[in-house]
Design an enzyme around this catalytic site. Structure first.
Site, PDB file in Angstrom:
ATOM      1  N   PHE A  15      -1.300   9.249  -8.590  1.00 23.67           N
ATOM      2  CA  PHE A  15      -1.169   7.806  -8.353  1.00 23.67           C
ATOM      3  C   PHE A  15      -1.623   6.960  -9.539  1.00 23.67           C
ATOM      4  CE2 PHE A  15       0.193   8.425  -4.179  1.00 23.67           C
ATOM      5  CZ  PHE A  15      -0.499   9.480  -3.676  1.00 23.67           C
ATOM      6  N   SER A  50       0.833  -1.211   0.000  1.00 22.54           N
ATOM      7  CA  SER A  50       0.000   0.000   0.000  1.00 22.54           C
ATOM      8  C   SER A  50       0.861   1.251   0.000  1.00 22.54           C
ATOM      9  CB  SER A  50      -0.909  -0.011   1.226  1.00 22.54           C
ATOM     10  OG  SER A  50      -1.635   1.214   1.314  1.00 22.54           O
ATOM     11  N   TRP A  77       2.530   1.628  -3.337  1.00 22.14           N
ATOM     12  CA  TRP A  77       1.540   2.010  -4.361  1.00 22.14           C
ATOM     13  C   TRP A  77       1.247   3.504  -4.334  1.00 22.14           C
ATOM     14  CZ3 TRP A  77      -3.458   4.080  -4.099  1.00 22.14           C
ATOM     15  CH2 TRP A  77      -4.203   4.012  -5.282  1.00 22.14           C
ATOM     16  N   HIS A  78       1.267   4.074  -3.103  1.00 20.96           N
ATOM     17  CA  HIS A  78       0.916   5.479  -2.971  1.00 20.96           C
ATOM     18  C   HIS A  78       1.978   6.423  -3.515  1.00 20.96           C
ATOM     19  CE1 HIS A  78      -2.444   4.266  -0.328  1.00 20.96           C
ATOM     20  NE2 HIS A  78      -2.940   5.441  -0.630  1.00 20.96           N
ATOM     21  N   GLY A  79       3.214   5.985  -3.575  1.00 22.02           N
ATOM     22  CA  GLY A  79       4.223   6.904  -4.103  1.00 22.02           C
ATOM     23  C   GLY A  79       5.605   6.299  -4.138  1.00 22.02           C
TER      24      GLY A  79
END
Lengths: 476, 363
Positions: A476, A314, A317-319
């Site tokens: 994103f 997670s 995935w966010h950055g």
């Protein structure tokens, strides 16, 4: 094209609604393609390259879906997941990986500086989910028309929600809705509140957060706490506002998009928080990472490891920065702690549970917002300096002409009055955040009063469009 | 169903009506002169000059232009009008690039056939830049550039017509008119002298000692090309397109401490050579005249006339106008080489520590 832009509100959305309404009697396939073309135009507005990348991904994944059903499903599923991750990784993480590998003496990998395709994280995850569902026979055969529409559907394209393929495809396969006042009323209601949350409320907090993050070392303890809280509220209203707009637009067209948000700052634990924040992402991670890893079925230690892996993914995935990785890992650790100590936690006085949860969420958002780990640590360290007071420059960041001009006219231009006004405004917003349910969860009753309120909220938001920052989740 | 229909009807009718009303107010009052000059008898207040310059260029009545960066901000149009016998409009772009200023001058020239004179102050700090540099540093500060006021595109006017700040400014115009506040005064437009304290006391912490033997960098070929393109595209092109218009280009008198500072950075020779190049490019044109004041050490070494290394008191602006009328301080193809040689001699070897003892100006 952002939802909070003149071109979307004055041109794109009205045109789409008019065309959708005028083509009610057209064959289903034509209506689907009209909506798909509108979505492609929406995406192309960001630049033709974004569209080309999407089309490449879309066609490639559709071919894989067809191949999965034909032969060697496991092989094609593996290839599909691998290629999608490579695709996403290449655009989003290549330079981050290169930059970190370059710390190894003697290694000098050049940065590729690729642009970040619009919505890539969302549609890549969406397609991985579809490949897996197809492999598991959880999804019926999907036509190319429906696949294109599902993937490109503009209300959810840029920043979600990550719609369940079965659910949304089911709506596309059924009788396509016509424009009706029932859906339009509810849709306009959601859209107007969403626009107001994004353009007005989120922006009002962002000025404090942006000012603070550019002046970290000079912040007093009070300012640091306010800054931390300001970003917590900014990201909440940014995402909540966006989601309401997406749901509202979908509703106007007659489609139901999944809820993505359920008053997360009313959560009483970290576990509760993740059931309320970015619900569809949590759902995705649970179904496609946590459960395949074994979920909670393989003992306590393995469960904890699985949770940490999910939150690590997670965060990544966010950055593409260590701050996001740490943010994810820390949430994972708290989630594990919550799981292990849940029984004891439940016995704690509710307000205290809420306060601790909210404090943890606030502190972790610092890593999400800060440009670097050191700056995140700087802000956190400023929280405990013991220096109180708020500077005139800090208050000056809260500069809205609709507030400062009336104050000046009344002879109340001094910083103290602005600070009082700021406190009252933020206090009201905080009360709504902590005490009231999300607008999309409340039953919609179309009254004249609500119509008037929505009209004024929309008007005020449109008049405030100039000067609004872009969606946080747009990257994103 | 009936309630929903009523909701939709009420929402759309009210929203559209209010939007039309807001746009109507903004278009009628037009606080930034985007559509018309100031309405008679209404009191417009000064806004950021970047918001007003394009409107002034298109909609005001004038025969002369005073343009430039903050170096030109404190010219008084009334004084210029008395000296030159024509009405002036001012177009100031603080921190602006040659491109920004040149483009707006062109906008003015294209929309106003009465213009006969352009007084343009060029800023050496913006000389070695790409010819199409739009602005400098403002983007990083989060400044909202009003592109919609510059692009002559009716569709982008939505940002002007549906803008709460513009609406508030329109309301302010009405309020000021009712309060009988003085009307918009071009003479005071963009002037900021009253906001600053001009005094040698501003420079007490400056290091006046000249470091010996600092290596001075010459202009590189790339920089020569940048300057040539910058000047050609943003000044010469205008002069060629409007040969009946006179262009007076002023090289503003930065303080002596600016030159000292550039010397310490190794840039003094580079900057002087860049200015010489600029002059050599502009001087051949019949409708371009150049004026420079760097040799006026009575000005540049009088720190009481400055609030920072660059910005001078409005009396210096007056002096520049007077000099133009008297044809003093003019640079030509014949004299510019020796001029810049002299400037180099002055500022390479100036006794900067003596500036510590600069006397205060008389009240």
């Amino acid at each position: 094209m952002a939802f909070n832009s003149y071109s979307f509100i004055f041109l794109f959305l009205p045109l789409v609604l008019i065309v959708w309404g005028c083509t009610a009697h057209c064959p289903k396939i034509i209506r689907k393609w009209l909506l798909t073309i509108a979505s492609l135009i929406f995406i192309c507005y960001a630049g033709p390259l974004h569209l080309l990348v999407l089309l490449g991904s879309l066609i490639g994944n559709y071919i894989l879906i067809v191949l999965i059903k034909r032969k060697h499903p496991r092989i094609f599923l593996t290839i599909g997941i691998f290629l999608n991750i490579l695709f996403l990784g290449g655009f989003k993480y290549a330079d981050f990986v290169a930059c970190n590998l370059n710390r190894i003496p003697g290694l000098q990998i050049p940065a590729m500086k690729l642009f970040l395709p619009l919505g890539i994280s969302f549609y890549t995850f969406q397609q991985i989910a579809m490949l897996v569902d197809y492999y598991r026979n959880d999804l019926e055969a999907v036509s190319f028309t429906d696949y294109c529409l599902f993937l490109t559907f503009f209300p959810k394209f840029i920043s979600g929600p990550l719609a369940d393929s079965q659910e949304l495809l089911g709506q596309f396969r059924a009788t396509l809705p016509r424009l009706c006042s029932n859906n339009l009323a509810h849709g306009f209601y959601l859209f107007s509140f969403g626009l107001f949350k994004k353009v007005i409320i989120s922006q009002s907090f962002s000025v404090i957060a942006d000012f603070s993050y550019t002046n970290l070392s000079g912040l007093s303890a009070s300012e640091a706490w306010i800054a931390m809280f300001a970003y917590t509220m900014q990201i909440y209203y940014d995402f909540s506002g966006y989601t309401d707009m997406a749901l509202g637009i979908g509703k106007c067209l007659g489609f139901e998009l999944p809820q993505n948000f359920d008053s997360p700052y009313q959560a009483l634990s970290i576990d509760d928080f993740w059931k309320r924040w970015h619900i569809t992402l949590t759902d995705f991670l649970r179904r496609y990472i946590y459960f395949p890893l074994g979920g909670s079925r393989k003992g306590s230690l393995r469960t904890c490891v699985n949770i940490l892996i999910v939150f690590l993914v997670s965060g990544i995935w966010h950055g593409s920065a260590w701050t996001f990785v740490l943010w994810g890992v820390l949430h994972g650790i708290l989630q594990v702690a919550n799981r292990l100590g849940n029984k004891a936690w439940e016995r704690i006085w509710k307000p205290l549970r809420w306060a601790v949860t909210f404090l943890c969420v606030n502190l972790l958002w610092v890593f999400f917002r800060a440009p670097s780990l050191s700056e995140a640590c700087t802000l956190i360290s400023r929280l405990f300096t013991g220096e109180f007071g708020v500077s005139a420059a800090f208050i000056g960041a809260f500069d809205f002409p609709e507030i400062t001009v009336p104050l000046s006219i009344l002879g109340l231009a001094a910083p103290i009055y602005r600070f009082i006004t700021m406190t009252v405004v933020y206090g009201i917003i905080s009360w709504i955040t902590f005490m009231r349910p999300n607008i999309s969860h409340k039953a919609f009753i179309p009254t004249t009063g609500r119509a008037v309120l929505c009209a004024f909220l929309t008007l005020y938001s449109i008049l405030s469009l100039t000067g609004v920052s872009t969606f946080i989740y747009q990257g994103f | 169903m009936k309630r929903e229909r009523s909701f939709v009807r009420t929402y759309l009718i009210l929203l559209i009506s209010l939007l039309v009303l807001c746009a109507g107010i903004t278009v009628f009052i037009d606080p930034y002169f985007h559509y018309h000059a100031p309405l008679e008898n209404m009191s417009y207040e000064y806004r950021d000059s970047r918001y007003m310059n394009p409107g002034i260029a298109k909609n005001f009545t004038y025969s002369g232009i005073i343009a430039g960066t903050s170096m030109a901000a404190n010219f008084h149009t009334q004084e210029a009008s008395c000296l030159f016998g024509i009405q002036f409009a001012k177009m100031i772009f603080n921190g602006g690039s040659y491109h920004e200023i040149g483009t707006n001058i062109r906008r003015a020239l294209d929309n106003n056939s009465d213009i006969s004179l352009v007084i343009q102050v060029t800023d050496p700090t913006r000389l070695i830049q790409k010819a199409d540099s739009k602005f400098h540093g403002i983007k990083d500060a989060g400044y909202l550039y009003p592109w919609y006021l510059y692009d002559d595109n009716l569709f982008t006017d939505v940002e002007y017509c549906f803008n709460k700040t513009t609406l508030i400014d329109s309301a302010q115009v009405i309020l000021h008119t009712l309060q009988k506040t003085p009307k918009f005064d071009m003479n005071k437009y963009a002037c900021d002298a009253s906001n600053h304290h001009y005094s040698s006391s501003n420079f007490t912490s400056f290091n006046y000692d000249l470091s010996p033997g600092v290596v001075q960098q010459p202009l590189t070929d790339t920089e020569v090309q940048l300057i040539t393109e910058n000047v050609t595209q943003n000044i010469i092109k205008n002069a060629l397109a409007y040969e009946n218009v006179d262009f007076y280009i002023i090289l503003p008198p930065y303080s002596a401490l600016y030159w000292k500072d550039e010397y310490e950075k190794g840039n003094l020779i580079k900057i002087i050579d860049s200015l010489a190049l600029e002059v050599s490019l502009l001087a051949p044109y019949k409708n371009i005249k150049l004026y420079s004041f760097y040799e006026e050490t009575d000005i540049t070494c009088n720190l009481d006339l400055y609030y920072d290394l660059l910005h001078y008191d409005e009396s210096v602006n007056s002096l520049m106008l007077q000099s133009i009328i008297e044809d003093k301080h003019q640079l030509t193809l014949e004299n510019y080489s020796s001029y810049f040689e002299m400037i180099r001699e002055i500022y390479m070897y100036y006794d900067y520590p003596c500036l510590l003892n600069t006397s205060s100006k008389e009240d």
